[in-house]
Design an enzyme around this catalytic site. Structure first.
Site, short mmCIF file in Angstrom:
data_model
loop_
_atom_site.label_atom_id
_atom_site.label_comp_id
_atom_site.label_asym_id
_atom_site.label_seq_id
_atom_site.Cartn_x
_atom_site.Cartn_y
_atom_site.Cartn_z
N SER A 154 0.86 -1.19 0.00
CA SER A 154 0.00 0.00 0.00
C SER A 154 0.89 1.23 0.00
CB SER A 154 -0.88 0.01 1.26
OG SER A 154 -1.53 1.26 1.43
N TYR A 202 -3.09 -1.12 10.46
CA TYR A 202 -2.99 -1.47 9.04
C TYR A 202 -1.59 -1.19 8.51
CZ TYR A 202 -3.91 -1.19 3.99
OH TYR A 202 -3.88 -1.36 2.62
#
Length: 346
Positions: free
Chosen positions: A198, A211
Protein backbone atom coordinates in the site's frame (compact mmCIF):
# COMPACT_ATOMS: atom_id res chain seq x y z
CA UNK A 1 15.94 -9.50 -18.85
CA UNK A 2 19.59 -8.67 -19.61
CA UNK A 3 18.67 -6.98 -22.90
CA UNK A 4 16.08 -4.73 -21.24
CA UNK A 5 18.57 -3.81 -18.52
CA UNK A 6 21.13 -2.96 -21.19
CA UNK A 7 18.61 -0.72 -22.96
CA UNK A 8 17.96 1.17 -19.71
CA UNK A 9 21.69 1.60 -19.09
CA UNK A 10 22.21 2.92 -22.63
CA UNK A 11 19.27 5.35 -22.28
CA UNK A 12 20.59 6.66 -18.97
CA UNK A 13 24.15 7.01 -20.31
CA UNK A 14 22.87 8.94 -23.33
CA UNK A 15 20.79 11.26 -21.17
CA UNK A 16 23.66 11.76 -18.76
CA UNK A 17 26.09 12.71 -21.54
CA UNK A 18 23.55 15.09 -23.07
CA UNK A 19 22.89 16.81 -19.75
CA UNK A 20 26.51 17.01 -18.63
CA UNK A 21 27.85 18.38 -21.90
CA UNK A 22 26.59 21.98 -21.34
CA UNK A 23 28.02 21.99 -17.80
CA UNK A 24 31.65 21.56 -18.84
CA UNK A 25 33.66 23.87 -16.60
CA UNK A 26 30.60 24.61 -14.45
CA UNK A 27 30.40 24.17 -10.71
CA UNK A 28 29.41 21.11 -8.66
CA UNK A 29 25.78 22.18 -8.20
CA UNK A 30 25.26 22.51 -11.95
CA UNK A 31 26.66 19.02 -12.52
CA UNK A 32 24.56 17.58 -9.71
CA UNK A 33 21.45 19.12 -11.26
CA UNK A 34 22.43 17.64 -14.63
CA UNK A 35 22.69 14.16 -13.11
CA UNK A 36 19.27 14.58 -11.52
CA UNK A 37 17.80 15.84 -14.80
CA UNK A 38 19.33 12.92 -16.68
CA UNK A 39 17.82 10.48 -14.18
CA UNK A 40 14.35 12.00 -14.54
CA UNK A 41 14.55 12.04 -18.35
CA UNK A 42 15.84 8.46 -18.51
CA UNK A 43 13.11 7.27 -16.16
CA UNK A 44 10.49 9.02 -18.29
CA UNK A 45 11.79 7.52 -21.53
CA UNK A 46 12.07 4.01 -20.06
CA UNK A 47 8.45 4.16 -18.91
CA UNK A 48 7.39 4.17 -22.56
CA UNK A 49 9.72 1.43 -23.77
CA UNK A 50 7.87 -1.65 -25.06
CA UNK A 51 7.53 -4.42 -22.46
CA UNK A 52 8.21 -7.99 -23.51
CA UNK A 53 5.48 -10.27 -22.19
CA UNK A 54 5.26 -14.00 -21.54
CA UNK A 55 2.64 -16.25 -23.09
CA UNK A 56 0.09 -17.35 -20.50
CA UNK A 57 -0.56 -20.70 -22.20
CA UNK A 58 0.55 -23.55 -19.96
CA UNK A 59 1.36 -21.23 -17.04
CA UNK A 60 -0.47 -21.24 -13.72
CA UNK A 61 -1.10 -18.34 -11.33
CA UNK A 62 -2.36 -18.37 -7.75
CA UNK A 63 -4.35 -15.32 -6.61
CA UNK A 64 -5.50 -14.94 -3.02
CA UNK A 65 -8.39 -12.80 -1.76
CA UNK A 66 -10.64 -13.35 -4.78
CA UNK A 67 -13.99 -12.92 -3.04
CA UNK A 68 -14.14 -9.25 -4.04
CA UNK A 69 -12.19 -6.35 -5.53
CA UNK A 70 -8.78 -6.65 -7.11
CA UNK A 71 -8.44 -10.40 -6.66
CA UNK A 72 -11.69 -11.25 -8.40
CA UNK A 73 -10.98 -8.87 -11.28
CA UNK A 74 -7.36 -9.89 -11.86
CA UNK A 75 -8.35 -13.57 -11.87
CA UNK A 76 -10.70 -12.91 -14.76
CA UNK A 77 -8.16 -10.85 -16.70
CA UNK A 78 -5.36 -13.39 -16.29
CA UNK A 79 -7.71 -16.18 -17.32
CA UNK A 80 -8.68 -14.22 -20.44
CA UNK A 81 -4.97 -13.86 -21.24
CA UNK A 82 -4.52 -17.62 -21.35
CA UNK A 83 -3.26 -18.39 -17.84
CA UNK A 84 -4.60 -21.18 -15.68
CA UNK A 85 -5.80 -19.36 -12.57
CA UNK A 86 -6.26 -20.75 -9.07
CA UNK A 87 -8.47 -18.20 -7.32
CA UNK A 88 -8.45 -18.45 -3.53
CA UNK A 89 -11.73 -17.47 -1.84
CA UNK A 90 -12.21 -17.58 1.92
CA UNK A 91 -16.00 -17.49 1.51
CA UNK A 92 -16.33 -20.27 -1.05
CA UNK A 93 -17.63 -22.72 1.55
CA UNK A 94 -20.26 -20.16 2.58
CA UNK A 95 -21.52 -19.60 -0.96
CA UNK A 96 -19.75 -16.26 -1.33
CA UNK A 97 -20.80 -14.15 -4.30
CA UNK A 98 -17.26 -13.73 -5.63
CA UNK A 99 -16.57 -17.46 -5.60
CA UNK A 100 -19.89 -18.14 -7.35
CA UNK A 101 -19.19 -15.52 -10.04
CA UNK A 102 -15.77 -16.97 -10.81
CA UNK A 103 -17.07 -20.54 -10.81
CA UNK A 104 -19.81 -19.44 -13.22
CA UNK A 105 -17.14 -18.75 -15.85
CA UNK A 106 -17.17 -22.51 -16.29
CA UNK A 107 -13.63 -22.78 -17.61
CA UNK A 108 -11.23 -25.67 -16.92
CA UNK A 109 -8.51 -23.00 -16.59
CA UNK A 110 -10.22 -21.16 -13.73
CA UNK A 111 -10.19 -23.06 -10.45
CA UNK A 112 -11.94 -21.57 -7.41
CA UNK A 113 -10.29 -22.79 -4.22
CA UNK A 114 -11.43 -22.68 -0.63
CA UNK A 115 -8.55 -20.72 0.90
CA UNK A 116 -8.05 -19.11 4.28
CA UNK A 117 -4.64 -17.43 4.37
CA UNK A 118 -4.64 -17.61 8.17
CA UNK A 119 -4.85 -21.42 8.14
CA UNK A 120 -1.91 -23.70 7.36
CA UNK A 121 -4.28 -26.62 6.85
CA UNK A 122 -6.34 -24.68 4.30
CA UNK A 123 -3.24 -23.71 2.33
CA UNK A 124 -1.76 -27.20 2.22
CA UNK A 125 -5.09 -28.58 0.99
CA UNK A 126 -5.08 -25.90 -1.70
CA UNK A 127 -1.54 -26.80 -2.71
CA UNK A 128 -2.46 -30.49 -2.97
CA UNK A 129 -5.37 -29.61 -5.24
CA UNK A 130 -3.17 -27.32 -7.30
CA UNK A 131 -0.47 -29.91 -7.84
CA UNK A 132 -3.11 -32.32 -9.09
CA UNK A 133 -4.50 -29.75 -11.53
CA UNK A 134 -1.49 -27.81 -12.84
CA UNK A 135 -1.50 -27.55 -16.65
CA UNK A 136 2.11 -28.77 -16.63
CA UNK A 137 3.12 -30.50 -13.41
CA UNK A 138 6.80 -30.30 -14.30
CA UNK A 139 6.61 -26.53 -14.95
CA UNK A 140 5.54 -25.55 -11.45
CA UNK A 141 3.64 -22.37 -10.57
CA UNK A 142 4.38 -19.23 -12.59
CA UNK A 143 3.16 -16.63 -10.09
CA UNK A 144 1.74 -16.04 -6.63
CA UNK A 145 -0.35 -12.90 -6.25
CA UNK A 146 -0.71 -12.23 -2.52
CA UNK A 147 -3.79 -10.04 -2.61
CA UNK A 148 -5.82 -11.11 0.44
CA UNK A 149 -6.13 -8.27 2.92
CA UNK A 150 -8.20 -6.47 5.51
CA UNK A 151 -8.11 -3.05 7.15
CA UNK A 152 -9.15 -1.00 10.14
CA UNK A 153 -8.60 2.37 11.79
CA UNK A 154 -8.16 3.83 15.24
CA UNK A 155 -5.47 5.61 17.26
CA UNK A 156 -2.86 3.49 19.02
CA UNK A 157 -4.45 3.98 22.44
CA UNK A 158 -7.86 3.07 21.06
CA UNK A 159 -7.02 -0.18 19.30
CA UNK A 160 -6.86 -3.36 21.41
CA UNK A 161 -3.90 -5.63 20.77
CA UNK A 162 -6.34 -8.19 19.35
CA UNK A 163 -7.05 -5.78 16.48
CA UNK A 164 -3.36 -5.53 15.64
CA UNK A 165 -3.08 -9.32 15.68
CA UNK A 166 -6.22 -9.84 13.56
CA UNK A 167 -5.13 -7.47 10.80
CA UNK A 168 -1.55 -8.76 10.82
CA UNK A 169 -2.72 -12.38 10.65
CA UNK A 170 -4.25 -11.67 7.24
CA UNK A 171 -2.14 -8.90 5.72
CA UNK A 172 1.33 -9.87 6.92
CA UNK A 173 1.41 -13.43 8.21
CA UNK A 174 -1.04 -14.47 5.51
CA UNK A 175 1.35 -13.17 2.87
CA UNK A 176 4.29 -14.94 4.51
CA UNK A 177 2.31 -18.16 5.02
CA UNK A 178 1.07 -18.38 1.41
CA UNK A 179 4.53 -17.58 0.06
CA UNK A 180 6.23 -20.28 2.13
CA UNK A 181 3.71 -22.97 1.15
CA UNK A 182 3.79 -22.30 -2.60
CA UNK A 183 7.31 -20.90 -3.13
CA UNK A 184 8.89 -24.28 -4.03
CA UNK A 185 6.52 -24.49 -7.01
CA UNK A 186 7.46 -20.94 -8.07
CA UNK A 187 11.17 -21.75 -7.83
CA UNK A 188 10.59 -24.70 -10.14
CA UNK A 189 9.00 -22.36 -12.70
CA UNK A 190 11.53 -19.55 -12.19
CA UNK A 191 8.43 -17.42 -11.84
CA UNK A 192 7.54 -14.53 -9.58
CA UNK A 193 5.85 -13.46 -6.36
CA UNK A 194 3.66 -10.35 -6.38
CA UNK A 195 2.73 -8.88 -3.01
CA UNK A 196 0.07 -6.22 -2.53
CA UNK A 197 1.32 -3.57 -0.10
CA UNK A 198 0.00 0.00 0.00
CA UNK A 199 1.02 3.62 -0.28
CA UNK A 200 0.58 3.54 3.51
CA UNK A 201 3.37 0.96 3.60
CA UNK A 202 5.79 3.72 2.61
CA UNK A 203 4.34 6.62 4.60
CA UNK A 204 1.56 5.98 7.08
CA UNK A 205 -0.94 8.30 8.76
CA UNK A 206 -2.53 8.83 12.19
CA UNK A 207 -5.19 6.24 13.10
CA UNK A 208 -3.83 3.69 10.60
CA UNK A 209 -1.09 1.99 12.65
CA UNK A 210 -2.78 -1.44 12.84
CA UNK A 211 -2.99 -1.47 9.04
CA UNK A 212 0.23 0.41 8.30
CA UNK A 213 2.57 -1.85 10.24
CA UNK A 214 1.36 -4.85 8.23
CA UNK A 215 2.06 -3.10 4.93
CA UNK A 216 5.48 -1.91 6.09
CA UNK A 217 6.06 -5.55 6.97
CA UNK A 218 5.00 -6.70 3.50
CA UNK A 219 7.44 -4.19 1.98
CA UNK A 220 10.32 -5.50 4.09
CA UNK A 221 9.41 -9.15 3.55
CA UNK A 222 9.22 -8.58 -0.21
CA UNK A 223 12.59 -6.83 -0.36
CA UNK A 224 14.33 -9.61 1.55
CA UNK A 225 12.57 -12.29 -0.52
CA UNK A 226 13.75 -10.53 -3.67
CA UNK A 227 17.36 -10.65 -2.47
CA UNK A 228 17.10 -14.32 -1.56
CA UNK A 229 15.30 -15.43 -4.75
CA UNK A 230 17.75 -13.77 -7.16
CA UNK A 231 19.87 -16.93 -7.28
CA UNK A 232 16.83 -18.96 -8.31
CA UNK A 233 15.72 -16.64 -11.09
CA UNK A 234 12.52 -15.72 -9.23
CA UNK A 235 11.30 -12.11 -9.40
CA UNK A 236 9.50 -10.36 -6.55
CA UNK A 237 7.31 -7.32 -7.16
CA UNK A 238 5.38 -5.04 -4.83
CA UNK A 239 2.13 -3.29 -5.74
CA UNK A 240 1.55 -0.05 -3.79
CA UNK A 241 -2.02 1.16 -4.44
CA UNK A 242 -3.21 4.59 -3.42
CA UNK A 243 -6.77 5.18 -2.19
CA UNK A 244 -9.05 2.61 -3.83
CA UNK A 245 -11.37 2.03 -0.86
CA UNK A 246 -14.42 3.01 -2.91
CA UNK A 247 -13.50 0.46 -5.56
CA UNK A 248 -12.86 -2.45 -3.21
CA UNK A 249 -15.44 -1.66 -0.51
CA UNK A 250 -12.89 -2.74 2.11
CA UNK A 251 -14.40 0.10 4.17
CA UNK A 252 -18.07 0.98 3.92
CA UNK A 253 -20.36 3.19 5.96
CA UNK A 254 -21.59 0.35 8.16
CA UNK A 255 -18.07 -0.95 8.77
CA UNK A 256 -16.76 2.46 9.76
CA UNK A 257 -19.63 2.99 12.18
CA UNK A 258 -19.26 -0.50 13.64
CA UNK A 259 -15.51 -0.05 14.14
CA UNK A 260 -16.09 3.30 15.91
CA UNK A 261 -18.53 1.68 18.33
CA UNK A 262 -16.13 -1.20 19.03
CA UNK A 263 -13.30 1.25 19.64
CA UNK A 264 -15.32 3.32 22.11
CA UNK A 265 -16.70 0.30 23.93
CA UNK A 266 -13.21 -1.15 24.23
CA UNK A 267 -11.47 1.96 25.60
CA UNK A 268 -10.62 2.23 29.26
CA UNK A 269 -12.22 5.06 31.23
CA UNK A 270 -8.80 6.69 31.43
CA UNK A 271 -8.45 6.80 27.64
CA UNK A 272 -12.05 7.93 27.13
CA UNK A 273 -11.53 10.81 29.54
CA UNK A 274 -8.25 11.84 27.91
CA UNK A 275 -9.51 11.91 24.29
CA UNK A 276 -13.25 12.42 24.59
CA UNK A 277 -15.99 11.20 22.28
CA UNK A 278 -15.48 14.12 19.90
CA UNK A 279 -12.01 12.90 18.93
CA UNK A 280 -13.46 9.53 17.95
CA UNK A 281 -16.26 11.22 15.99
CA UNK A 282 -13.71 13.38 14.16
CA UNK A 283 -11.67 10.37 13.04
CA UNK A 284 -14.85 8.52 12.11
CA UNK A 285 -15.84 11.45 9.88
CA UNK A 286 -12.33 11.49 8.39
CA UNK A 287 -12.62 7.80 7.51
CA UNK A 288 -16.01 8.40 5.87
CA UNK A 289 -14.43 11.14 3.75
CA UNK A 290 -11.41 8.98 2.93
CA UNK A 291 -13.65 6.08 1.90
CA UNK A 292 -15.79 8.22 -0.42
CA UNK A 293 -12.94 10.21 -1.99
CA UNK A 294 -11.03 7.17 -3.27
CA UNK A 295 -11.07 6.00 -6.87
CA UNK A 296 -13.95 3.74 -7.88
CA UNK A 297 -11.98 2.31 -10.79
CA UNK A 298 -10.03 -0.87 -10.00
CA UNK A 299 -8.29 -0.97 -13.38
CA UNK A 300 -5.05 0.88 -12.41
CA UNK A 301 -4.32 -1.68 -9.70
CA UNK A 302 -5.48 -4.65 -11.77
CA UNK A 303 -3.35 -3.47 -14.70
CA UNK A 304 -0.31 -3.23 -12.39
CA UNK A 305 -0.94 -6.73 -11.05
CA UNK A 306 -1.26 -8.12 -14.57
CA UNK A 307 1.89 -6.30 -15.69
CA UNK A 308 3.84 -7.86 -12.81
CA UNK A 309 2.62 -11.32 -13.86
CA UNK A 310 3.18 -11.05 -17.62
CA UNK A 311 6.32 -8.89 -17.97
CA UNK A 312 9.48 -10.81 -18.79
CA UNK A 313 11.32 -8.30 -16.60
CA UNK A 314 8.79 -7.05 -14.02
CA UNK A 315 9.41 -3.91 -11.98
CA UNK A 316 10.31 -4.15 -8.33
CA UNK A 317 7.56 -1.68 -7.41
CA UNK A 318 4.37 -0.65 -9.16
CA UNK A 319 2.63 2.50 -7.90
CA UNK A 320 -0.98 2.63 -9.11
CA UNK A 321 -1.91 5.69 -7.09
CA UNK A 322 -3.45 9.08 -7.61
CA UNK A 323 -1.20 12.12 -8.19
CA UNK A 324 -1.77 13.30 -4.62
CA UNK A 325 -0.39 10.03 -3.25
CA UNK A 326 2.62 10.10 -5.58
CA UNK A 327 3.52 13.55 -4.28
CA UNK A 328 2.79 12.67 -0.66
CA UNK A 329 4.86 9.48 -0.80
CA UNK A 330 7.80 11.31 -2.36
CA UNK A 331 7.71 14.13 0.20
CA UNK A 332 7.24 11.80 3.18
CA UNK A 333 10.10 9.51 2.12
CA UNK A 334 12.61 12.04 0.74
CA UNK A 335 12.25 15.30 2.63
CA UNK A 336 13.35 15.85 6.24
CA UNK A 337 10.71 14.70 8.71
CA UNK A 338 10.17 18.17 10.15
CA UNK A 339 9.13 19.41 6.71
CA UNK A 340 7.05 16.38 5.65
CA UNK A 341 5.29 16.06 9.00
CA UNK A 342 4.26 19.71 9.01
CA UNK A 343 2.88 19.42 5.48
CA UNK A 344 0.82 16.26 5.89
CA UNK A 345 0.42 15.39 9.56
CA UNK A 346 0.30 18.40 11.89
Amino acid sequence: MASQLLIRVVVYAAMLMACLQPTTGAGLWAKAFSVLLASVLAWTVCRFLPVTEVDGKGKAVLVTGCDTGFGKEVSRVLHDRGFTVFAGCVLKDKGGEGARELAAVGSPRLHVLQMDVTSDDSLWKARQYMEENLPDKDAGLWAIVNNAGTSTYGLVEWCPIETYKRVAEVNLWGTVRVTKVFLPLVRKAKGRVINIASGLGRSCAPSRSAYGITKYGVESFSDVLRYEMKRWGVDVSIIEPGNFISATNIFNKQGIERTAKELWDGMTDEVKEAYGKKALDDYKLLMHQYATEGSRDTSPVVDAMVAAVVAVSPKVRYNPMQFYWHVRTFIMTHLPEWIADNIYIY
